[in-house]
Design an enzyme around this catalytic site. Sequence first.
Site, PDB file in Angstrom:
ATOM      1  N   TYR A 136       0.866  -1.178   0.000  1.00  0.00           N
ATOM      2  CA  TYR A 136       0.000   0.000   0.000  1.00  0.00           C
ATOM      3  C   TYR A 136       0.904   1.230   0.000  1.00  0.00           C
ATOM      4  O   TYR A 136       1.498   1.574   1.022  1.00  0.00           O
ATOM      5  CB  TYR A 136      -0.905  -0.024   1.229  1.00  0.00           C
ATOM      6  CG  TYR A 136      -1.928   1.106   1.298  1.00  0.00           C
ATOM      7  CD1 TYR A 136      -2.103   2.005   0.260  1.00  0.00           C
ATOM      8  CD2 TYR A 136      -2.729   1.256   2.421  1.00  0.00           C
ATOM      9  CE1 TYR A 136      -3.041   3.023   0.334  1.00  0.00           C
ATOM     10  CE2 TYR A 136      -3.681   2.269   2.504  1.00  0.00           C
ATOM     11  CZ  TYR A 136      -3.819   3.148   1.466  1.00  0.00           C
ATOM     12  OH  TYR A 136      -4.745   4.159   1.541  1.00  0.00           O
ATOM     13  N   LYS A 164      -1.063  -1.217  -4.267  1.00  0.00           N
ATOM     14  CA  LYS A 164      -2.174  -0.263  -4.251  1.00  0.00           C
ATOM     15  C   LYS A 164      -1.554   1.113  -4.410  1.00  0.00           C
ATOM     16  O   LYS A 164      -0.894   1.616  -3.498  1.00  0.00           O
ATOM     17  CB  LYS A 164      -2.963  -0.363  -2.947  1.00  0.00           C
ATOM     18  CG  LYS A 164      -4.086   0.666  -2.842  1.00  0.00           C
ATOM     19  CD  LYS A 164      -4.777   0.581  -1.479  1.00  0.00           C
ATOM     20  CE  LYS A 164      -5.834   1.669  -1.332  1.00  0.00           C
ATOM     21  NZ  LYS A 164      -6.490   1.637   0.006  1.00  0.00           N
ATOM     22  N   ILE A 206      -9.440  -0.241  -5.314  1.00  0.00           N
ATOM     23  CA  ILE A 206      -9.780  -0.376  -3.902  1.00  0.00           C
ATOM     24  C   ILE A 206     -10.466   0.913  -3.483  1.00  0.00           C
ATOM     25  O   ILE A 206      -9.893   1.999  -3.589  1.00  0.00           O
ATOM     26  CB  ILE A 206      -8.535  -0.658  -3.049  1.00  0.00           C
ATOM     27  CG1 ILE A 206      -7.974  -2.039  -3.429  1.00  0.00           C
ATOM     28  CG2 ILE A 206      -8.872  -0.604  -1.559  1.00  0.00           C
ATOM     29  CD1 ILE A 206      -6.684  -2.388  -2.754  1.00  0.00           C
TER      30      ILE A 206
END
Length: 297
Positions: A136, A164, A206
């Site tokens: 992330y 991400k 996401i």
Amino acid sequence: MKVNWRGVYPAVTTQFKEDFSIDHHSNSKMLEQLIAEGVHGIIVCGTVGENCSLSAEEKREVMRQAVEVAAGRVPVLSGVAETTTALAAEYAKDAEEIGIDGLMVLPGMVYRSTEDEAIYHYQQVAAATKLPIMIYNNPITYGVDVSIEGMKVLSAIDNIVAVKEATEDTRRITELYREFGDRFIVFGGVDDIALESLMLGATGWISGLTNVFPQESVKIFNLASEGRYEEAREIWRWFLPLLRLDTIPTLVQCIKFAEQLAGRGSERVRGPRLPLKGEQRAYVEKLYQEAVENRPK
């Protein structure tokens, strides 16, 4: 390591009872509804799930419940947001034992890492588990950017399979593909540039606001995947004002309040967060009502 992660993965909220204990019944109902409405995966214990407001055992309870409810129908990933590398590695081991499908790993919390320290953190967590890992990368919130050079280091680790991308710079998506080809699965991680990210090749999104309007989110992804961008843009332009709520410090309260307005959950948050009030509360309610009144057919 090959995984088939693609599509819209809501970062789900954690629902609380009036005494602020976890409302497992509401969590199950929410997960069932999202899966029925076509989401492609689930993220628990992310920022929107108030990871850092949960005790160690509560996090594990949330994971167990999500795995049980999903029952293999969609992948379930868990955020890993711990204060130390050792605790993050322990969490990864427990998540693997619980049966989670993968991990979305954040840098160490509280302490603002250098890039080298963040890379070390990711390396150690990856070494502690056989689970596939998504990095992330959110320098705006967490203060450290894992650059393309940093990703070169992480590319040597087989179970680091995805990123991400939440730098808010869509150029990074192209840079990742130019440098690594298909080595990493790339998810867009910022709601209000998700369509641009999909157009540039991101294979997943996401999302926080998907908790409120999952069907429209899935439709945007499906249309973009088919190259039907004109149709996707129509829904996107309707959705954008709400999606911008994902990029402000009170995003958790905004999303939970919108869920409550939609009859999909409660706005209760754990301190130090407090429910929205005053002008900001009225603004979110106005955006939601306008969205409902003008909802695409």
